[in-house]
Write a protein that holds these residues in place. Structure first.
Motif, PDB file in Angstrom:
ATOM      1  N   ALA A  26       0.840  -1.197   0.000  1.00 48.18           N
ATOM      2  CA  ALA A  26       0.000   0.000   0.000  1.00 48.18           C
ATOM      3  C   ALA A  26       0.877   1.248   0.000  1.00 48.18           C
ATOM      4  CB  ALA A  26      -0.893  -0.010   1.228  1.00 48.18           C
ATOM      5  N   LEU A  27       0.245   2.390  -0.291  1.00 50.40           N
ATOM      6  CA  LEU A  27       0.954   3.668  -0.214  1.00 50.40           C
ATOM      7  C   LEU A  27       1.198   4.010   1.249  1.00 50.40           C
ATOM      8  CD1 LEU A  27      -1.156   5.595  -2.822  1.00 50.40           C
ATOM      9  CD2 LEU A  27       1.299   5.370  -2.957  1.00 50.40           C
ATOM     10  N   ASP A  28       2.353   4.605   1.529  1.00 48.80           N
ATOM     11  CA  ASP A  28       2.650   5.055   2.880  1.00 48.80           C
ATOM     12  C   ASP A  28       1.910   6.388   3.092  1.00 48.80           C
ATOM     13  OD1 ASP A  28       3.634   5.757   5.266  1.00 48.80           O
ATOM     14  OD2 ASP A  28       5.754   5.744   4.701  1.00 48.80           O
ATOM     15  N   ARG A  29       0.816   6.331   3.852  1.00 47.36           N
ATOM     16  CA  ARG A  29      -0.040   7.515   3.964  1.00 47.36           C
ATOM     17  C   ARG A  29       0.644   8.670   4.684  1.00 47.36           C
ATOM     18  NH1 ARG A  29      -5.059   7.008   1.554  1.00 47.36           N
ATOM     19  NH2 ARG A  29      -4.774   5.168   0.285  1.00 47.36           N
ATOM     20  N   GLY A  76     -10.469  11.225   4.916  1.00 47.02           N
ATOM     21  CA  GLY A  76     -10.374   9.786   5.119  1.00 47.02           C
ATOM     22  C   GLY A  76      -9.252   9.146   4.340  1.00 47.02           C
ATOM     23  N   GLU A  77      -8.438   9.954   3.647  1.00 42.72           N
ATOM     24  CA  GLU A  77      -7.310   9.411   2.882  1.00 42.72           C
ATOM     25  C   GLU A  77      -5.986   9.868   3.492  1.00 42.72           C
ATOM     26  OE1 GLU A  77      -7.484   7.394   0.187  1.00 42.72           O
ATOM     27  OE2 GLU A  77      -9.665   7.381   0.041  1.00 42.72           O
ATOM     28  N   ASP A 131      -4.660   1.533  -3.224  1.00 37.49           N
ATOM     29  CA  ASP A 131      -4.702   0.557  -2.127  1.00 37.49           C
ATOM     30  C   ASP A 131      -5.852  -0.438  -2.288  1.00 37.49           C
ATOM     31  OD1 ASP A 131      -2.631   2.043  -1.274  1.00 37.49           O
ATOM     32  OD2 ASP A 131      -3.449   2.523   0.697  1.00 37.49           O
ATOM     33  N   ARG A 138      -5.707  -4.476  -2.549  1.00 39.63           N
ATOM     34  CA  ARG A 138      -6.499  -5.288  -1.624  1.00 39.63           C
ATOM     35  C   ARG A 138      -7.333  -6.303  -2.416  1.00 39.63           C
ATOM     36  NH1 ARG A 138      -8.076  -4.564   3.834  1.00 39.63           N
ATOM     37  NH2 ARG A 138      -7.037  -2.595   4.185  1.00 39.63           N
ATOM     38  N   ILE A 191      -5.147  -9.395  -3.839  1.00 38.36           N
ATOM     39  CA  ILE A 191      -4.953 -10.608  -3.022  1.00 38.36           C
ATOM     40  C   ILE A 191      -6.117 -11.563  -3.251  1.00 38.36           C
ATOM     41  CG2 ILE A 191      -4.771 -11.514  -0.680  1.00 38.36           C
ATOM     42  CD1 ILE A 191      -3.574  -9.048   0.251  1.00 38.36           C
ATOM     43  N   PHE A 235      -3.491  -8.355   4.075  1.00 36.59           N
ATOM     44  CA  PHE A 235      -3.110  -7.045   3.527  1.00 36.59           C
ATOM     45  C   PHE A 235      -2.635  -6.118   4.644  1.00 36.59           C
ATOM     46  CE2 PHE A 235      -3.916  -2.788   1.822  1.00 36.59           C
ATOM     47  CZ  PHE A 235      -3.316  -2.894   0.584  1.00 36.59           C
ATOM     48  N   ASP A 236      -3.351  -6.139   5.779  1.00 32.43           N
ATOM     49  CA  ASP A 236      -2.959  -5.276   6.895  1.00 32.43           C
ATOM     50  C   ASP A 236      -1.631  -5.704   7.493  1.00 32.43           C
ATOM     51  OD1 ASP A 236      -5.224  -3.887   6.456  1.00 32.43           O
ATOM     52  OD2 ASP A 236      -6.376  -4.751   8.105  1.00 32.43           O
ATOM     53  N   ILE A 289       0.852  -7.182   5.769  1.00 31.24           N
ATOM     54  CA  ILE A 289       1.900  -6.778   4.820  1.00 31.24           C
ATOM     55  C   ILE A 289       2.177  -5.282   4.939  1.00 31.24           C
ATOM     56  CG2 ILE A 289       2.452  -6.541   2.361  1.00 31.24           C
ATOM     57  CD1 ILE A 289       0.778  -9.045   1.868  1.00 31.24           C
ATOM     58  N   ASN A 290       1.091  -4.495   5.120  1.00 28.87           N
ATOM     59  CA  ASN A 290       1.221  -3.041   5.107  1.00 28.87           C
ATOM     60  C   ASN A 290       1.066  -2.432   6.497  1.00 28.87           C
ATOM     61  OD1 ASN A 290       1.464  -2.648   2.169  1.00 28.87           O
ATOM     62  ND2 ASN A 290      -0.541  -3.619   2.171  1.00 28.87           N
ATOM     63  N   LYS A 336       1.325   1.560   7.459  1.00 24.75           N
ATOM     64  CA  LYS A 336       1.369   2.410   6.263  1.00 24.75           C
ATOM     65  C   LYS A 336       0.020   3.003   5.873  1.00 24.75           C
ATOM     66  CE  LYS A 336       3.813   0.860   2.698  1.00 24.75           C
ATOM     67  NZ  LYS A 336       4.202  -0.212   1.747  1.00 24.75           N
ATOM     68  N   GLN A 337      -1.056   2.407   6.355  1.00 26.67           N
ATOM     69  CA  GLN A 337      -2.365   2.824   5.861  1.00 26.67           C
ATOM     70  C   GLN A 337      -2.937   3.995   6.654  1.00 26.67           C
ATOM     71  OE1 GLN A 337      -4.916  -0.668   4.581  1.00 26.67           O
ATOM     72  NE2 GLN A 337      -3.419  -1.633   5.895  1.00 26.67           N
ATOM     73  N   TYR A 338      -4.110   4.504   6.177  1.00 23.29           N
ATOM     74  CA  TYR A 338      -4.678   5.691   6.805  1.00 23.29           C
ATOM     75  C   TYR A 338      -5.029   5.456   8.256  1.00 23.29           C
ATOM     76  CZ  TYR A 338      -7.540   9.641   7.972  1.00 23.29           C
ATOM     77  OH  TYR A 338      -8.045  10.748   8.607  1.00 23.29           O
ATOM     78  N   LYS A 339      -5.487   4.248   8.601  1.00 25.89           N
ATOM     79  CA  LYS A 339      -5.857   4.016   9.994  1.00 25.89           C
ATOM     80  C   LYS A 339      -4.662   4.161  10.932  1.00 25.89           C
ATOM     81  CE  LYS A 339      -6.134  -0.832   8.729  1.00 25.89           C
ATOM     82  NZ  LYS A 339      -7.145  -1.834   8.445  1.00 25.89           N
ATOM     83  N   LEU A 363      -2.021   6.153  10.185  1.00 28.52           N
ATOM     84  CA  LEU A 363      -1.732   7.588  10.169  1.00 28.52           C
ATOM     85  C   LEU A 363      -2.668   8.317  11.126  1.00 28.52           C
ATOM     86  CD1 LEU A 363      -0.354  10.096   8.922  1.00 28.52           C
ATOM     87  CD2 LEU A 363      -2.069  10.040   7.134  1.00 28.52           C
ATOM     88  N   LYS A 364      -3.941   7.884  11.138  1.00 28.35           N
ATOM     89  CA  LYS A 364      -4.944   8.523  12.000  1.00 28.35           C
ATOM     90  C   LYS A 364      -4.551   8.406  13.471  1.00 28.35           C
ATOM     91  CE  LYS A 364      -9.903   8.395  12.771  1.00 28.35           C
ATOM     92  NZ  LYS A 364     -11.110   7.602  12.553  1.00 28.35           N
ATOM     93  N   GLN A 408      -1.524   8.085  14.606  1.00 28.92           N
ATOM     94  CA  GLN A 408      -0.383   8.995  14.787  1.00 28.92           C
ATOM     95  C   GLN A 408      -0.849  10.430  14.973  1.00 28.92           C
ATOM     96  OE1 GLN A 408       2.682   9.179  11.827  1.00 28.92           O
ATOM     97  NE2 GLN A 408       3.058   6.981  11.894  1.00 28.92           N
ATOM     98  N   LEU A 409      -1.809  10.842  14.108  1.00 30.53           N
ATOM     99  CA  LEU A 409      -2.304  12.222  14.167  1.00 30.53           C
ATOM    100  C   LEU A 409      -2.973  12.485  15.507  1.00 30.53           C
ATOM    101  CD1 LEU A 409      -3.880  12.621  10.600  1.00 30.53           C
ATOM    102  CD2 LEU A 409      -1.703  13.506  11.403  1.00 30.53           C
ATOM    103  N   ARG A 433      -0.370  12.897  18.164  1.00 31.83           N
ATOM    104  CA  ARG A 433       0.289  14.197  18.054  1.00 31.83           C
ATOM    105  C   ARG A 433      -0.609  15.307  18.590  1.00 31.83           C
ATOM    106  NH1 ARG A 433       1.519  15.509  12.261  1.00 31.83           N
ATOM    107  NH2 ARG A 433       1.961  13.284  12.135  1.00 31.83           N
TER     108      ARG A 433
END
Lengths: 303, 70
Positions: free
Chosen positions: A83-86, A116-117, A262, A266, A269, B46-47, B49-50, B53-56, B58-59, B61-62, B65
């Protein structure tokens, strides 16, 4: 001796003319008639030529042999299921907003696309409210300005292409929405352009107002180097080196060009797993159904 | 293959697969459970592997902070 051989062969011939005639498909090239040989040869040549032509037409014609091709960088979204590193995308948005947006538009991006992104709804609303948008007409028939909303597009730095050219020495800064997909090499190319500025080699003259970049076709690019160490400060405290800025903005532009990235992986897979099972069983079924036919010998028996 | 497994298979056949009505029902209900399990399973892969990295992620982390700033 000769009579013996003759008798044997006669008997063999007699046997061949017995009531059962074995039919055998003779599909080797040697047994074909002359016309058929020609037809097969012509068909083969045409097919090979067609494939060759298709390959030749698909090969990219590069603008210049003297252009330096970008190396492949290990992007952490480059994997089949990565996935992209958000966090990187979010930092890249900061870079775009504070550096690139001065000249480059993101014509097809709306503020709602951020929700949400890479940020929450209230933060995206605050982002949108920073810009002023011309709206209207109001009940007096006049246009007015209001703070931006989530449904607004990203602001354009110039009202039209002509204004953009006039402000940039005749060069048009391209829209960046789909730039990652629109350039050969994608992120690698963009990263190389952003970090590849250097002095022109001896004998290469760069015109007034242009800059030397070996990764740009032709070598002379109108855009000046934009990214330097510490030109902006990241929200999350990441050291803002030139390569970090370039990497983040490239990741951001990949996300902009391909917001479904992403979700696509997903689904990938699932597709791989389901189709492995389906194809295996389809292959097994084909073998099972054909086995009786393939192991049969078909004889023609005239009465 | 013991006698036991065969009898279970026979039982499944007799109760679920033998009649068209129950066979169709088995497919419908089975699809429901299979799809749920499959989606959860692949989502978990998928979770894994990643991770981070995903938005959840990042959320989280935010939020951390934002809590630190307050």
């Amino acid at each position: 001796m000769a009579t013996l051989v003759g008798r044997a062969s006669k008997q063999a011939l007699l046997r061949a003319h017995s009531s059962i005639i074995h039919q055998k498909a003779n599909l080797s090239f040697k047994n074909l008639s002359k016309g058929k040989k020609w037809a097969v040869a012509a068909f083969g040549t045409l097919t090979a030529g067609g494939v060759g032509l298709a390959v030749a037409l698909n090969t990219a014609v590069l603008a210049s042999d003297l252009t330096l091709h970008p190396p492949k960088y290990p992007w952490d979204h480059a994997g089949l299921l990565s996935a992209l590193d958000r966090a990187s995308v979010r930092r890249g948005y900061q870079v775009y907003k504070q550096v690139c947006a001065a000249c480059h538009s993101l014509e097809y991006m709306y503020y709602r696309n951020l929700v949400g992104e890479i940020m929450e709804e209230d933060e995206a609303k605050a982002e949108a409210a920073e810009i002023m948008v011309v709206d209207g007409p109001n009940d007096q028939g006049l246009m007015f300005e209001r703070p931006g909303k989530l449904s607004d597009k990203f602001p354009k730095p110039y009202p039209n292409d002509e204004a953009a050219r006039a402000a940039n020495n005749g060069a048009l800064p391209p829209d960046l929405t789909y730039i990652v997909n629109a350039r050969h090499g994608g992120e690698n190319y963009l990263f190389s352009i952003l970090t590849g500025y250097c002095d022109p080699p001896a004998g290469v003259e760069v015109r007034e107002g242009l800059h030397y970049n070996p990764y740009f076709p032709g070598g002379s690019i109108a855009m000046a180097q934009a990214l330097y160490n510490e030109i902006i400060e990241y929200d999350d405290g990441t050291p803002a080196t030139t390569s970090q800025l370039a990497k983040d903005v490239c990741t951001f532009l990949r996300w902009v060009a391909e917001p479904e990235h992403d979700t696509r992986k997903r689904m990938g897979i699932k597709a791989i797993m389901i189709f492995t099972v389906l194809l295996t069983s389809a292959y097994y079924m084909k073998r099972a159904k054909w086995a009786p036919l393939k192991t049969q010998k078909i004889a023609f028996k005239p009465r | 293959m013991g006698v036991n497994t065969v009898s279970i298979a026979t039982k499944i056949y007799q109760t679920l697969f033998r009649r068209t009505s129950t066979f169709a029902l088995t497919i419908v209900v089975g699809t429901l459970f299979f799809e749920r399990a499959f989606d959860e399973g692949t989502g978990y892969i998928f979770d894994r592997i990643n991770a981070g990295k995903q938005y959840k992620d990042l959320k989280k982390q935010l939020e951390l902070r934002a809590a630190k700033e307050e």
